[in-house]
Design an enzyme around this catalytic site. Structure first.
Site, short mmCIF file in Angstrom:
data_model
loop_
_atom_site.label_atom_id
_atom_site.label_comp_id
_atom_site.label_asym_id
_atom_site.label_seq_id
_atom_site.Cartn_x
_atom_site.Cartn_y
_atom_site.Cartn_z
N ASP A 91 0.84 -1.20 0.00
CA ASP A 91 0.00 0.00 0.00
C ASP A 91 0.87 1.25 0.00
OD1 ASP A 91 -1.98 1.87 0.22
OD2 ASP A 91 -2.53 1.38 2.30
N LYS A 102 1.57 7.94 0.34
CA LYS A 102 1.98 7.99 1.74
C LYS A 102 3.37 8.64 1.86
CE LYS A 102 -0.29 3.73 3.37
NZ LYS A 102 -1.15 4.35 4.39
N ARG A 121 -11.07 -0.60 2.31
CA ARG A 121 -12.53 -0.69 2.40
C ARG A 121 -13.15 -0.96 1.04
NH1 ARG A 121 -12.83 5.17 5.03
NH2 ARG A 121 -10.87 4.36 5.86
N1 BES Z 1 -3.15 0.26 5.15
C1 BES Z 1 -3.54 1.51 5.68
C2 BES Z 1 -3.76 1.47 7.19
C3 BES Z 1 -2.54 1.13 8.01
C4 BES Z 1 -1.76 2.13 8.54
C5 BES Z 1 -2.22 -0.18 8.29
C6 BES Z 1 -0.65 1.83 9.30
C7 BES Z 1 -1.12 -0.49 9.07
C8 BES Z 1 -0.34 0.51 9.59
C9 BES Z 1 -4.83 1.99 5.04
O1 BES Z 1 -5.04 1.59 3.74
C10 BES Z 1 -4.79 3.48 5.03
O2 BES Z 1 -3.92 4.01 4.40
N2 BES Z 1 -5.70 4.11 5.75
C11 BES Z 1 -5.74 5.51 5.83
C12 BES Z 1 -7.19 5.90 5.67
C13 BES Z 1 -7.41 7.37 5.48
C14 BES Z 1 -6.86 7.82 4.16
C15 BES Z 1 -8.88 7.63 5.58
C16 BES Z 1 -5.20 5.94 7.18
O3 BES Z 1 -5.43 5.24 8.16
O4 BES Z 1 -4.51 6.95 7.24
ZN ZN Z 2 -4.11 2.87 2.32
ZN ZN Z 3 -4.10 -0.22 3.19
#
Ligand code: BES
Ligand code: ZN
Ligand code: ZN
Length: 516
Positions: free
Chosen positions: A284, A291, A365
């Site tokens: 991801d 990110k 999601r």
């Molecule tokens: N895979 C991430 C969540 C995650 C973060 C898992 C750190 C493990 C460690 C997920 O896909 C994500 O990026 N979520 C975002 C959502 C936001 C953009 C609404 C997040 O949590 O920042």
């Molecule tokens: Zn993500």
């Molecule tokens: Zn993710």
């Protein structure tokens, strides 16, 4: 997977072992076998217990003592039991894990555990020995496949050159313990498979290779495997999942795993199978909503939910559990490129609901939404549990200790809570609420993939989004394992890295509540 240390149960202690493991109670008194060894060793062990400050007989305290010639072993590892009336499966597993780590650190090669059970213990000897062995097995893990010449380390580099090969557990219930241990061993195999998948790097583990590994590993165990490739997914309408995978040269996959362990007669009870759904984002980056660079390498673990489902299926198949289960994992790589989905895109999910993409990093999601729809439409499950490393927000709420659990059914929550207490895989119930659901409704589309509250309550609004895809009030739990799928420090039964979190929990959930 490196060869695990052999674990066996014997009636009489193995004499060729170099290390004896013995136990002391919370008053630092040795249990009978240990006391006998101490006598043979001219009291050197009890003397060490008296003089060395660190050892108090607390649960998991350890101390190693060199033994004189004639004692039968080169060294003894004394392990503290703490209050022995409190010993249960979980505490014994932890004791096993701590023993394993200590044996490694004192360079034991062949160890023999002199396993005494006292009347005060809650568990029978066979159960206690099996649980302890399970802890040894779970701690026996190291992701070292990419280290060259692991077996021939230079001496003097501070790394142990001797390696632990064998642990025998001497107890009177030898063969009964072995029988009880077999089920633990099968579950541990599922946990370790899950850890291997989570630790595997994203240039090796991507949707296609992941799907192939699942077919190769699970088919021989009698698991039916179906793989949907990108063409099939497009034909069926996996619009949300496909959008996430679009930016990568490595196309997405859906893998459906079926374990049908129920006998013919009870199949006709009209109830569908249990369904387990896992987020399998093999890497991801965040996509176009990219990110930050720092720590991004950890995002190879963004398939931890899928790994838990896979590990569960493996454990159920290995133990031939009498239950019908379908596992479905949505696999995709979230990459930025000229083919990526963009913020602002409106996509049509398999359910028909349209979703405005406000952030391409809220991709899990989207993958889950289609998998949830698919599993309900094809299998009509009697309950659904999904697992996903879904949000950073769950880590803000709960840190690394508890997985956030959103459940629409109190009975299912009770079952999960019990399984959690029995396995030590901690769950904390989080709220589902119409307000979170409504927050995810779109203005130009049915839904949007981001709530209105910025980072606040991000784990709850993510769950609210998923709830839009649950039909007819099917009992459903969503477990956000972003904080627990990857551990930065060693725990008694889980070395750092991919934890395999969820496998033991789900196995207990299934076997204790739904198996024949
Ligand atoms: N895979 C991430 C969540 C995650 C973060 C898992 C750190 C493990 C460690 C997920 O896909 C994500 O990026 N979520 C975002 C959502 C936001 C953009 C609404 C997040 O949590 O920042
Ligand atoms: Zn993500
Ligand atoms: Zn993710």
């Amino acid at each position: 997977m490196s060869t695990p240390v052999s674990i066996s149960f014997v009636k009489t202690p193995k004499t060729k072992s170099d290390t004896a493991v013995i136990f002391a109670d919370d008053k630092s008194r040795l249990l009978p076998s240990g006391a006998t060894l101490d006598k043979k060793a001219n009291g050197i062990i009890s003397a060490a217990l008296e003089t060395r400050d660190g050892f108090k007989g607390r649960h998991g305290d350890v101390i190693a003592v060199f033994l004189p010639k004639g004692a039968g072993y080169k060294q003894a590892l004394v392990v503290g039991l703490g209050d022995s009336s409190k010993l249960d499966v979980l505490t014994l597993e932890n004791l096993g894990g701590k023993t394993f780590a200590a044996l490694k650190s004192i360079s034991a090669v062949q160890a023999c555990v002199l396993f005494d059970v006292d009347k005060k213990w809650r568990l029978k000897e066979a159960e206690a020995a099996a649980a302890y062995a399970s802890g040894l097995r779970l701690r026996d893990y190291n992701f070292d496949k990419y280290k060259q010449g692991n077996k021939k380390k230079k001496s003097g580099d501070g790394v142990n050159t001797a390696s632990l090969k064998e642990i025998s557990i001497a107890c009177t219930a030898g063969s009964e313990s072995a029988k009880t241990y077999a089920a633990y061993d099968a579950v541990a195999e599922g946990v370790i498979f899950a850890r291997d998948l989570v630790n595997e790097v994203a240039n090796v583990l991507y949707p296609e290779s992941y799907a192939n590994i699942l077919a190769k590993e699970l088919k021989p165990l009698g698991v039916q495997i179906e793989i949907l490739d990108e063409k099939k997914m497009a034909k069926l309408g996996f619009g949300a999942h496909l959008a996430v995978g679009m930016g990568s040269i490595r196309p997405p996959r859906v893998v459906i795993m079926r374990w049908n362990g129920m006998s013919g007669a009870s199949k006709k009870n009209g109830k569908g199978p249990l369904a387990f759904v896992g987020k399998g984002v093999t890497f991801d980056t965040g996509g176009i909503s990219i990110k930050p660079a720092a720590g991004m390498e950890e995002m190879k673990m963004d398939m931890g939910g899928s790994a838990a489902v896979v590990g569960l299926i493996r454990a159920l198949a290995r133990t031939k559990a009498k239950v019908d289960v379908v596992g479905i994992v949505g696999l995709a790589e979230n990459m930025p490129s000229d083919r990526s989905y963009r913020p602002g895109d409106i996509i049509t999910s398999l359910s028909g609901k349209t979703i405005e993409v406000l952030n391409t990093d809220a991709e899990g999601r989207l993958v889950l939404a289609d998998a949830l729809t698919y599993v309900q439409s094809i299998y009509k499950p009697r309950m659904i549990v999904d697992l996903a490393t879904l949000t950073g927000a769950i880590m803000v709420a709960l840190g690394f200790e508890y997985a956030g659990t959103f459940v629409n059914d109190d009975t299912l929550w009770k079952q999960l809570e019990r399984a959690s207490e029995d396995t030590g895989e901690k769950l904390w119930r989080m709220p589902l609420d119409a307000a979170y659901r409504d927050e995810m409704k779109g203005s130009v589309s049915d839904l949007k993939n981001l709530g209105n509250q910025g980072r606040y309550g991000g784990a709850c609004s993510a769950a609210g989004f998923l709830e839009h895809f649950i039909e007819n009030d099917t009992p459903w739990a969503h477990i956000d394992i972003a904080g627990t799928a990857w551990w930065k420090t060693d725990k008694p039964t889980v070395p750092r890295g991919g934890s395999g979190f969820g496998v033991r929990l789900l196995y207990r959930l299934v076997v204790d509540n739904y198996a024949q």
